[in-house]
Design a protein around this motif. Structure first.
Motif, short mmCIF file in Angstrom:
data_model
loop_
_atom_site.label_atom_id
_atom_site.label_comp_id
_atom_site.label_asym_id
_atom_site.label_seq_id
_atom_site.Cartn_x
_atom_site.Cartn_y
_atom_site.Cartn_z
N VAL A 73 0.87 -1.21 -0.03
CA VAL A 73 -0.07 0.04 0.14
C VAL A 73 0.81 1.34 0.03
O VAL A 73 0.66 2.21 -0.56
CB VAL A 73 -0.90 0.09 1.19
N GLN A 74 1.85 1.41 0.92
CA GLN A 74 2.65 2.58 0.95
C GLN A 74 3.55 2.55 -0.28
O GLN A 74 3.95 3.78 -0.87
CB GLN A 74 3.67 2.32 2.15
N ASP A 75 3.97 1.39 -0.97
CA ASP A 75 4.75 1.62 -2.17
C ASP A 75 4.13 2.24 -3.55
O ASP A 75 4.57 2.92 -4.26
CB ASP A 75 5.12 -0.01 -2.62
N VAL A 76 2.59 2.09 -3.52
CA VAL A 76 1.90 2.35 -4.49
C VAL A 76 1.47 4.00 -4.29
O VAL A 76 0.76 4.46 -4.89
CB VAL A 76 0.80 1.65 -4.90
N CYS A 77 1.75 4.57 -2.91
CA CYS A 77 1.12 5.91 -2.56
C CYS A 77 2.16 6.43 -2.52
O CYS A 77 3.38 6.31 -1.67
CB CYS A 77 0.11 5.73 -1.49
N SER A 78 2.15 7.84 -2.65
CA SER A 78 3.21 8.75 -2.38
C SER A 78 3.27 9.20 -0.94
O SER A 78 2.14 9.13 -0.24
CB SER A 78 3.05 10.18 -2.97
N ARG A 79 4.32 9.40 -0.22
CA ARG A 79 4.35 9.41 0.98
C ARG A 79 6.03 10.12 1.20
O ARG A 79 6.92 10.21 0.30
CB ARG A 79 4.65 8.12 1.65
N TYR A 103 2.20 12.19 7.13
CA TYR A 103 2.52 10.76 6.57
C TYR A 103 2.80 9.83 7.61
O TYR A 103 2.31 8.59 7.55
CB TYR A 103 3.59 10.75 5.41
#
Length: 269
Positions: A103-109, A116
């Protein structure tokens, strides 16, 4: 700091245990489900709730899910396993990092952004909710929440995370009450007296997040909710600074949206 001992009435633990046990049993019957699924954190609230469930439900019908992340201490995992073994309920250990990382890999952060950081902490709670409901749906069971009244009133839980449950057996008990009930139920003393933490990041504790000790927070909440005292009356009664009470009141107001259905606009036909 003033003397605020004796403000919160001492819980009748025997009666509370009996009433909560009856509530759990009735919830199962009314929902026509086949058992319970509960998240075990190794902390006070989940351990006490699990003990209550085990008093009235067949042990084979209770599944305790231990869902550590990289910020979960080994002590908490060990305490959760020990609690499950002592109560005789089935348990699984399911690490949630492999579920969170995609999930974190495909979302900007941004690792350095506080928003964040909070989003990541909430993601852990929401992923645990997903895992709990996956098992509950597959087994036709209820998801048992472990939140207490103190946390519910000030919003110290994640919306659609640990707040996403079917029943809240200890939701009517302040944190102080839960400690008393835990002692009555013979919860391990190490669990009762350890610093409460959600394990959201290394070294995190609930009281540091809240900025106040549970002992005092419970009394502020009790006076304002059960007795309807205003902020200044509460501060005077407890002999503490008004600012401290006002801050708690602000938390309560900010938390209201977490305990009600999402607002829907009225439509005139």
């Amino acid at each position: 700091m003033g003397d605020y001992n004796g403000i919160l009435p001492v819980l009748d633990v025997e009666r509370a245990s009996r009433e909560i046990s009856s509530f759990i049993e009735s919830s199962l019957i009314e929902s026509n489900t086949q058992g319970l699924v509960i998240g075990l954190s190794g902390g006070l609230d989940s351990s006490t709730t699990a003990k209550l469930c085990a008093q009235v439900v067949n042990k084979d019908k209770i599944l305790g899910l231990i869902m550590p992340s990289q910020t979960t201490s080994q002590e908490d995992v060990d305490d959760a396993v020990k609690l499950a073994e002592e109560t005789g309920i089935k348990h699984k250990i399911i690490p949630i990092d492999p579920l969170i990382e995609p999930v974190q890999d495909v979302c900007s952060r941004s690792e350095n952004d506080e928003n964040y950081k909070l989003a990541g902490a909430n993601l852990k709670a929401r992923m645990r909710m997903v895992v709990l409901y996956y098992h509950a749906n597959a087994l036709n069971r209820l998801v048992v929440g472990t939140g207490n009244r103190t946390e519910l009133l000030v919003g110290y839980f994640t919306k659609y995370g640990d707040g996403g449950v079917d029943i809240l057996p200890i939701g009517g008990l302040y944190k102080t009450d839960v400690r008393r009930l835990a002692s009555y139920l013979d919860v391990n003393e190490d669990i009762i007296h350890k610093d409460p933490t959600a394990g959201l990041w290394p070294g995190q504790t609930d009281e540091e997040d809240l900025g106040i000790k549970y002992d005092l927070l419970d009394k502020i909440l009790y006076l304002m909710t059960e007795h309807g005292m205003k902020e200044d009356e509460t501060a005077h009664k407890l002999q503490i600074k008004l600012d401290e009470v006002v801050r708690v009141k602000v938390m309560m107001l900010a938390a209201e949206h977490k305990t009600i259905m999402p607002p829907i606009p009225p439509i005139i036909r």
